[in-house]
Design a protein around this motif. Sequence first.
Motif, PDB file in Angstrom:
ATOM      1  N   GLU A 785     186.468  94.448  24.407  1.00 36.03           N
ATOM      2  CA  GLU A 785     186.496  92.991  24.479  1.00 36.03           C
ATOM      3  C   GLU A 785     185.972  92.431  23.153  1.00 36.03           C
ATOM      4  O   GLU A 785     185.047  92.981  22.565  1.00 36.03           O
ATOM      5  CB  GLU A 785     185.623  92.489  25.629  1.00 36.03           C
ATOM      6  CG  GLU A 785     186.103  92.933  27.013  1.00 36.03           C
ATOM      7  CD  GLU A 785     187.360  92.214  27.450  1.00 36.03           C
ATOM      8  OE1 GLU A 785     187.800  91.278  26.746  1.00 36.03           O
ATOM      9  OE2 GLU A 785     187.919  92.580  28.506  1.00 36.03           O
ATOM     10  N   PRO A 786     186.547  91.308  22.683  1.00 34.13           N
ATOM     11  CA  PRO A 786     186.063  90.724  21.423  1.00 34.13           C
ATOM     12  C   PRO A 786     184.786  89.910  21.639  1.00 34.13           C
ATOM     13  O   PRO A 786     184.527  89.406  22.731  1.00 34.13           O
ATOM     14  CB  PRO A 786     187.225  89.815  21.002  1.00 34.13           C
ATOM     15  CG  PRO A 786     187.869  89.428  22.298  1.00 34.13           C
ATOM     16  CD  PRO A 786     187.718  90.612  23.220  1.00 34.13           C
ATOM     17  N   GLU A 787     184.002  89.813  20.568  1.00 39.11           N
ATOM     18  CA  GLU A 787     182.806  88.984  20.622  1.00 39.11           C
ATOM     19  C   GLU A 787     183.199  87.503  20.641  1.00 39.11           C
ATOM     20  O   GLU A 787     184.352  87.142  20.372  1.00 39.11           O
ATOM     21  CB  GLU A 787     181.927  89.272  19.403  1.00 39.11           C
ATOM     22  CG  GLU A 787     182.562  88.888  18.081  1.00 39.11           C
ATOM     23  CD  GLU A 787     181.682  89.217  16.896  1.00 39.11           C
ATOM     24  OE1 GLU A 787     180.595  89.768  17.092  1.00 39.11           O
ATOM     25  OE2 GLU A 787     182.089  88.915  15.763  1.00 39.11           O
ATOM     26  N   ASP A 788     182.227  86.647  20.939  1.00 41.71           N
ATOM     27  CA  ASP A 788     182.488  85.217  21.014  1.00 41.71           C
ATOM     28  C   ASP A 788     182.770  84.635  19.627  1.00 41.71           C
ATOM     29  O   ASP A 788     182.136  85.024  18.641  1.00 41.71           O
ATOM     30  CB  ASP A 788     181.292  84.507  21.642  1.00 41.71           C
ATOM     31  CG  ASP A 788     181.554  83.019  21.818  1.00 41.71           C
ATOM     32  OD1 ASP A 788     182.582  82.678  22.402  1.00 41.71           O
ATOM     33  OD2 ASP A 788     180.720  82.214  21.335  1.00 41.71           O
ATOM     34  N   ILE A 789     183.728  83.718  19.576  1.00 39.46           N
ATOM     35  CA  ILE A 789     184.021  82.956  18.358  1.00 39.46           C
ATOM     36  C   ILE A 789     183.840  81.485  18.715  1.00 39.46           C
ATOM     37  O   ILE A 789     184.633  80.938  19.497  1.00 39.46           O
ATOM     38  CB  ILE A 789     185.453  83.228  17.844  1.00 39.46           C
ATOM     39  CG1 ILE A 789     185.638  84.714  17.531  1.00 39.46           C
ATOM     40  CG2 ILE A 789     185.754  82.380  16.609  1.00 39.46           C
ATOM     41  CD1 ILE A 789     187.050  85.089  17.106  1.00 39.46           C
ATOM     42  N   PRO A 790     182.815  80.833  18.210  1.00 39.03           N
ATOM     43  CA  PRO A 790     182.519  79.453  18.627  1.00 39.03           C
ATOM     44  C   PRO A 790     183.720  78.522  18.457  1.00 39.03           C
ATOM     45  O   PRO A 790     184.386  78.518  17.418  1.00 39.03           O
ATOM     46  CB  PRO A 790     181.368  79.056  17.692  1.00 39.03           C
ATOM     47  CG  PRO A 790     180.719  80.353  17.324  1.00 39.03           C
ATOM     48  CD  PRO A 790     181.832  81.349  17.257  1.00 39.03           C
ATOM     49  N   GLY A 791     184.009  77.741  19.527  1.00 39.89           N
ATOM     50  CA  GLY A 791     185.073  76.753  19.487  1.00 39.89           C
ATOM     51  C   GLY A 791     186.474  77.312  19.566  1.00 39.89           C
ATOM     52  O   GLY A 791     187.447  76.555  19.436  1.00 39.89           O
TER      53      GLY A 791
END
Length: 868
Positions: A785-791
């Motif tokens: 799973e990919p890490e969070d990317i804000p917005g």
Amino acid sequence: MVPDLVLFPHCDVHVALTGAKPLTMQVMLRINDSAKPGQYKLVPAIKGGYSFEFFAPHNAVGERFDELPSVDNQTGLVTATTRGVYLFQVRYQGQYQVGRLQVHKELLGWWFGNDSITTALDTQVGHAQPSIYARFTDEPTGTDLVGDITGHGYVELKSTQPDKVSITPTGRLMGLLETPAPTKENPHPPAVPITGTLLGTTRSLDVRVVDYGKVRSNLVSVRSPGGAGRAATQHNLLFLPEGFLETVSHRELFTTIVNRVAWDLSYKPRHEPYGMLKKSISIFSSFAASQQSAITTGYRVTDTAAGPGPGVPIPLATRVPENAASVLYTLKELIALVGLPMRGETRPADVLAIDWSKRDLPAFNLLGVTSPLVAAWRAHQSRGILNARDTAFGMHLGGRLADRISGKESVEDPVVSPGVEVAGSPALRRFIGRLYEFYSMQPTETISLDPRRHPPELHASSAETNSQSAVLRYVGALQDAASPPNQIGQEWIPDNANFKRSRGLVVIISFDDMIGGQNIENSSMVASTLDGHKTLTFQYGGPADPEEMRRDATSIQVNSAHIADTVAHELGHSFNLGDEYEDTGGLGPGAEGTADLGYDNVTVRGIIRTDPPDGQKIDVAKAKWFGLPRIQISATLTAPSVPDGAGIRVTVGPTDIHLWKWAKEHDKKPELRMLRMRPVGPISNRSFQQLPLENADEVRRTGLSIGEIDSGAGSFVLTGPGPTPYPTFPAGSVLFVPLLDGQRRPLTIVERAVTEHINAPGTAGTHRPLNFVAENTVPQIGIDEPEDIPGFTFPTTPATLLGIYEGASHYPGGYYRPAGTCKMRTSGGPDEHGQFCYVCKWLIVNRVDPAYHDILSSKFYPKRPTDG
């Protein structure tokens, strides 16, 4: 990799102090034969120029260099006086080979390890080599009860009809006259018997001779949209059988399997883009009968109910308990570190672990040893060796300890036996590490050409092309049954000097349900079994000896979905896609280097690190797939471009000419690009790649304008920037309109927000891969799973997000891939996780038929929840 060492009789040899004559070892250097392309020369090592060095791995510490065997480097004669198990290395001209010698008290009996055997018609080279097994005295020295004495010279082989089958000095069978082929009326026609004699016992073995190179018109069209007449300009897929008998039921079963797999590849969403490209790929089959069903298992299997139970391949590549993330070693990894158990090993885990910790075993971690793991390890042994099977093309699963690939070492800094034991000595640890390479075995799920059926003069490792193998001889002589003059078989024959569209599109379906699948012969063909079973059934006992071990092949099962999954993944390799899964811990061996991996979908840290280098930070602008374009309209040229006024005229055909009229009306600026597959590696072991795409003016023109259109001819004029005159763009070149964003900037397959998240200047960019779990030393199974990317709004399936993820090409560290999930990582995964990622789809479409790029973009680009 040629040049390499070939050791006769093989790498897992046996000496008996009573009952067998002395053993002689032969060291050969295998080199390419410049006079015979696709063949190899075996050059005997210079007398006195090689050295054997031995070690007793099971002896007590302090006694492992005592009373060792030796090999005379003038004659190759082995001298051994003390019973036991010994590892050895032989070094010659910068090459080395490791092996094992077992010294027994007495040889008691022998038998052929084949019920019958097929060899090739060839008056120059002996192909098949009968396996010969021996039973030795049962003694407490750790030696095997049954040993592989193939080629040892202990058994005197004779041909009853030397005008039809002769026997070479190394015990291989040279077919001089083809024997009758099996028919429905007579599936087992007369053969040529050979005999073997040892200890006053003579046994017989039937030999059949096949002319693999004769022209055959048994090619069947499964789906041929272009017809065999267009074979040279299209992609052609060929299915061959292995282990299918000459019976109506087996012929029908093979046809059913081929049709079902072809249907799955063409119509199941999980196998796209093969379905999208079905009008650009022809499918054929050709039936060849075998004498026996199932294929040879090169590995041994456990024969005790202890540990993982009977019938499990050795070595088992799972953790104990299976897939337990907290367990450091798989059984395969433990065996590579500590070796196989001595026969009859009973010591408990704590005693063994302490003993191992004192043996100067490189990289051994005492904390990785658990009682369940050791219990399974102790059961990783077998009294017997499974008999080989007699099949049409001589495939086998896994590999024998006897059949090893040699390695290369530095001539300036060779690994040399220290001759004495000094605890903690770097020289001792290095020497032990070298010898224990013997226990790093071929994965049991691999399927390849059996070295006992394919001679060393025509077949080196599966990493080589081996274009003169019996299989490719058969393929090359195939012709279309409907059009006999059409020698379509040559389209599948690999040419390392030139790219061929159908290279690697030969699929061998083996009648065996043990798990097996591989792309072999330097991306020349694909092999798959019928299912993914992990245990087999067998019986002991036979006419020659109670220790004869035979496979039970009476209840083999077919799983068409499994076959299609395997074939779809392995064909990915033929399209130059590399594996993306992880099964070995640590950093990839080439991770920090400046040589990229040759596959188009994987890369290494040394290529994409920031400039200047800063630890593990990466610059994704250097990743070869980041700049691939999203495409709105696409076509391929159906004829070479020609000069026309200030520009060039291109022909795409009248079918979709309305799209190019629309593009002209809306002032779209097409790009024209030649499709060139570039060779990678030396010509003797070459593959072909697409990435990074070439951007020079002679292969690519951008920002073009569409001029006068001839709808009937399906052609129009292109003009635009760049030097003139324009190069001639050949048929097959791709013409496309890039997809633009709201600011009229070309879109790439990696979204701009992802690139900026990683590559933003200063501390704003992560300069690291997208993996949510940052662990890069322990193999991760399945999707990332990919890490969070804000917005940022992620696709509906977040793991399909394109970018860069660490963990590929078998290693978790330093190797990178484009997506969190892909068929090249989890081919049997559910739903999206069993599909190719968009980058791999893009690459397959670009190679097979770039005219489908617009459909690929509109239908298969990762969707967001808001896309509807």
